[in-house]
Write a protein that holds these residues in place. Structure first.
Motif, PDB file in Angstrom:
ATOM      1  N   PRO A 127       0.812  -1.231   0.000  1.00 26.85           N
ATOM      2  CA  PRO A 127       0.000   0.000   0.000  1.00 26.85           C
ATOM      3  C   PRO A 127       0.839   1.271   0.000  1.00 26.85           C
ATOM      4  CG  PRO A 127      -0.938  -1.605   1.503  1.00 26.85           C
ATOM      5  CD  PRO A 127       0.392  -2.155   1.077  1.00 26.85           C
ATOM      6  N   ALA A 128       1.906   1.297   0.802  1.00 19.95           N
ATOM      7  CA  ALA A 128       2.753   2.492   0.863  1.00 19.95           C
ATOM      8  C   ALA A 128       3.477   2.706  -0.457  1.00 19.95           C
ATOM      9  CB  ALA A 128       3.756   2.370   2.006  1.00 19.95           C
ATOM     10  N   ALA A 129       3.932   1.614  -1.098  1.00 17.95           N
ATOM     11  CA  ALA A 129       4.626   1.735  -2.382  1.00 17.95           C
ATOM     12  C   ALA A 129       3.692   2.287  -3.453  1.00 17.95           C
ATOM     13  CB  ALA A 129       5.174   0.374  -2.807  1.00 17.95           C
ATOM     14  N   VAL A 130       2.435   1.864  -3.410  1.00 17.95           N
ATOM     15  CA  VAL A 130       1.454   2.352  -4.385  1.00 17.95           C
ATOM     16  C   VAL A 130       1.194   3.841  -4.181  1.00 17.95           C
ATOM     17  CG1 VAL A 130      -0.954   2.177  -5.129  1.00 17.95           C
ATOM     18  CG2 VAL A 130       0.373   0.101  -4.694  1.00 17.95           C
TER      19      VAL A 130
ATOM     20  N   ALA B 299       9.709   6.581 -13.962  1.00 18.40           N
ATOM     21  CA  ALA B 299       8.269   6.567 -13.668  1.00 18.40           C
ATOM     22  C   ALA B 299       7.645   5.223 -13.992  1.00 18.40           C
ATOM     23  CB  ALA B 299       7.570   7.679 -14.445  1.00 18.40           C
ATOM     24  N   LEU B 300       8.100   4.569 -15.056  1.00 21.70           N
ATOM     25  CA  LEU B 300       7.528   3.268 -15.413  1.00 21.70           C
ATOM     26  C   LEU B 300       7.928   2.200 -14.400  1.00 21.70           C
ATOM     27  CD1 LEU B 300       7.877   3.110 -19.309  1.00 21.70           C
ATOM     28  CD2 LEU B 300       5.952   3.873 -17.916  1.00 21.70           C
ATOM     29  N   ALA B 301       9.196   2.176 -14.036  1.00 19.67           N
ATOM     30  CA  ALA B 301       9.647   1.178 -13.065  1.00 19.67           C
ATOM     31  C   ALA B 301       8.847   1.269 -11.768  1.00 19.67           C
ATOM     32  CB  ALA B 301      11.133   1.364 -12.781  1.00 19.67           C
ATOM     33  N   ALA B 302       8.517   2.480 -11.357  1.00 12.84           N
ATOM     34  CA  ALA B 302       7.774   2.663 -10.102  1.00 12.84           C
ATOM     35  C   ALA B 302       6.363   2.118 -10.177  1.00 12.84           C
ATOM     36  CB  ALA B 302       7.737   4.150  -9.748  1.00 12.84           C
TER      37      ALA B 302
END
Length: 750
Positions: free
Chosen positions: A41-44, A192-195
């Motif tokens: 959740p935090a990563a999202v 941005a894509l990797a994230a």
């Protein structure tokens, strides 16, 4: 969810120390993946804090597509090593074709209505209501194990919608998707894509991992049968969108003139043999538009001969032998059909080695085939088509219809009413196109939300796009060497058909007429950009009544392009053009109460002076928008206009307003048409240009939030610009120039 023995065994063979997973730029093992899943959740939330620009996705996908289509490219070589055993490496080129900028842009336009669907634009130019497609947030994808391209394409769809994506592959899958996504992310220097990409490989028995994946999800996309969907649905939280891409059944439907045609039978055999009926769009049943049992049996025998002549499966299809359960189903289905021959219900035609079978059945209800070149042939008169098929509407997908033109039209409508979502010609049942609906819906819309912002009409009257106030449009960077004018204009005569659909010429006022070529998609993009520019310049599509007085004919683009701009704005328009009869033009302006003029300064100057008395008596002119020159001081006195809105260009927002009291030529920013297809080559700078970071005459821009330039930068006089590549208006798309040649009687340049 059901876990196969093979899936668990294949996973265990990899060992816990192997990097089975791709997580936001890292290839990691099970232990690290478990720790990161707990903090998902935090990563999202961190990833969603920044906007993913559509151009970022398109640029990276296009670069990857180029690599995949080149057999000698190192990226393709690396990925080939991760293909499943027996898979044809050509599948990577097929994937590359689907990832090209052209195909993805077409998909965006079809499914979300724009190549930049995430920007808050006016849904209706006459209202300060801004709408956009926004990501749902986190999309969890549960991919199938029988199609290597589905998993990466599903993630790309999630990225196009701006989402964070977590994908599960089965335990016996190779690491193709993980490494493919790593290659894609490596082509995006912003990160941005990797994230926004996580790919996990684990067996379905790991229910805790599946629960952790789905708990923070905003949408869950499941590929597979009913058991797979049910297994995932148990973990989908309330309010989360469940997107089911389940198993579907497809069929062919032949009229009398079609089933007797050898070409149609050959095409039908192609549909059956392609992918060995493993695709949802493969025909499992062939329906004949008849209730005559003899015709059904006779057709089955003829089609069996055609199927027997087809070569055996090759490549990946050949290695996809029936597992024990599938083999048992094949045997049982054929034996039962043979037993029913004694009742007069069926007739079976099969290969001695069991490689194919055609089973004629006098009963019409839809029956699933055991696949592997197994086909039912059944009677179904068109009058009973809906009643027979509608009970199976949840599972219907493609109908391949063969018949006359009127038959195809009638039967298509009937099949759609029965629940079919696709109708194709026989022989093309498994062909697709960019932006095609999937099982009756657009995938990108399922991964998006439609959002709206209502703004104060007075404060935002000149704001066409709300995002322009906080972040600039991201355009593809220019590529290739610096080129001169002739090098840029010359290739316009050699463009591919898809890029050369609309031709314009300049008037040649500064030299030989120059050619400008557009695709219709690019033209539409430019016209929408110009419409936003007119709003920013003060055009009011609700209150203004416009006389379009630009030149038309002789391939000039100014009149037709501003006609298109006003059409997109929904403004009132009098398409008069720059005619030689000034009296008739003035009378039309008065009669139809036009209060706004569009045109070239040279023509407007002549009109306002030739019909000074008429227009002064009318007194209704309020605005003049002009391009391709400079309006002389005092030209508007006869029309009693309050001011002249200048620098109306068809390439975006005007960055200078040349008003009545500030005459004289001015330089304009150099902004290439980078959104066009293909992107134009760069050219060397010329004296008087304003490059990035420099304002008029080299002065600094006054930046707004996030580096966005204000519409009215600090301004000082600059010399006239040299000629540019022409746009639809005929003159250079980014230049203002005063008349440089004597005027003919009609006001045009010699």
């Amino acid at each position: 969810m059901t876990e196969t023995t093979n899936e668990a065994a294949a996973y265990e063979r990899g060992g816990d120390d192997h990097a089975h997973h791709y997580w936001q730029g890292d290839l990691i093992g099970d232990e690290e993946a478990g720790r990161r899943l707990a903090a998902l959740p935090a990563a999202v939330e961190t990833a969603l804090a920044t906007v993913l620009e559509t151009e970022t996705v398109l640029a990276a996908c296009d670069a990857l597509a180029t690599a995949l289509c080149d057999p000698a490219h190192p990226v393709r070589t690396r990925l080939t090593a991760h293909l499943p055993a027996g898979e044809d490496p050509a599948v990577l080129a097929e994937l590359g074709g689907a990832l090209s900028r052209r195909e993805l842009t077409r998909k965006l336009r079809r499914e979300l209505g724009s190549a930049t669907p995430g920007r808050l634009d006016r849904a209706d130019p006459r209202e300060t209501v801004y709408e956009a497609w926004a990501p749902v947030g986190l999309v969890v994808h549960v991919a199938p194990g029988n199609a290597v391209t589905v998993a990466p394409l599903s993630i790309v769809e999630g990225l196009l919608a701006g989402n964070v994506n977590v994908l599960k592959t089965s335990g016996d899958d190779t690491l193709l998707t993980q490494h493919l996504m790593a290659e894609l992310a490596a082509l995006d220097p912003s990160g941005a894509l990797a994230a926004r990409i996580v790919v996990l490989r684990f067996p379905s028995s790991r229910q805790e991992w599946l629960r952790l994946m789905c708990a923070p999800a905003d949408a869950v996309a499941v590929w597979g049968g009913e058991a797979a969907v049910e297994g995932v649905a148990a973990h989908v939280p309330a309010g989360c969108r469940l997107v089911e891409w389940g198993h579907r059944i497809s069929f062919a439907y032949l009229t009398a003139d079609a089933w007797s045609d050898g070409v149609t039978l050959g095409a039908l055999a192609d549909d059956v043999c392609l992918h060995e009926q493993q695709a949802c769009s493969s025909p499992q049943v062939v329906y004949l538009d008849t209730d005559d049992e003899k015709e059904v049996f006779a057709f089955a025998e003829r089609f069996a001969a055609v199927l027997a002549a087809r070569p055996p499966a090759v490549g990946a299809a050949a290695s996809d032998e029936p597992d024990p359960a599938e083999a048992a189903e094949l045997t049982t289905t054929e034996l039962v059909a043979r037993l029913e021959e004694h009742l007069g219900l069926t007739r079976v035609f099969a290969a001695p080695d069991g490689s194919w079978r055609v089973m004629a059945d006098t009963r019409s209800p839809l029956t699933a085939s055991p696949l592997h070149r197994s086909v039912w042939v059944k009677p179904l008169p068109r009058r009973r088509l809906i009643a027979t098929l509608r009970p199976m509407r949840r599972y219907l997908q493609t109908a391949g219809i063969a018949g006359s033109r009127s038959d195809v039209a009638e039967l298509s409508r009937t099949a759609l009413a029965a629940g079919v979502t696709r109708v194709t010609p026989v022989g093309a049942m498994q062909e697709s196109y960019a932006g095609e609906p999937h099982d009756g819906v657009y995938a990108l819309q399922r991964y998006s939300r439609r959002v709206a912002v209502q703004a104060d009409p007075d404060r935002f009257a000149t704001t066409a796009c709300l995002d322009d106030l906080v972040r600039p449009v991201v355009l593809p960077p220019p590529t290739g060497p610096l080129l001169g004018k002739e090098d840029v204009q010359g290739p316009a005569r050699e463009l591919a058909r898809a890029d050369a659909e609309l031709y314009f010429r300049s008037g040649g006022s500064t030299g030989a007429p120059a050619l400008s070529v557009f695709s219709y998609d690019d033209y539409d993009t430019q016209m929408h950009a110009a419409a936003r520019g007119l709003l920013a310049a003060g055009y009011d599509p609700v209150g203004d009544r416009t006389a379009n007085l630009f030149y038309c004919g002789a391939m000039y683009g100014s009149f037709i392009s501003f006609f298109s701009v006003l059409e997109r704005l929904g403004g009132v328009q009098l398409p008069l053009s720059a005619g030689p009869d000034h009296r008739a033009t003035a009378e039309a302006i008065v009669e139809h109460r036009a209060d706004t003029l569009f045109g070239m300064p040279s023509y407007l100057w002549q009109l306002l002076h030739a019909e000074e008395d008429t227009l002064r008596a009318y007194g209704g002119l309020r605005k003049v928008f002009y391009a391709q020159g400079v309006l002389r001081r005092g030209a508007l006195h006869a029309g009693a206009a309050a001011h002249a809105e200048g620098a109306v260009r068809r390439r975006g927002h005007p960055l200078d307003h040349l008003r009545q009291h500030r005459p004289g030529p001015a330089g304009v920013p150099v902004r290439g048409e980078l959104g066009r297809r293909p992107p134009p080559a760069r050219r060397p700078p010329h004296p008087g240009d304003r490059g990035p970071g420099r304002g008029p005459a080299g002065g600094p821009w006054r930046d707004g939030p996030a580096g966005v330039h204000h519409a009215r930068p600090a301004r000082s006089a600059a010399g006239p610009l040299p000629d540019r590549r022409p746009g639809p208006g005929g003159a250079g798309p980014l230049s203002l120039r005063p008349p440089r040649a004597p005027l003919r009687a009609d006001g045009a340049h010699r």
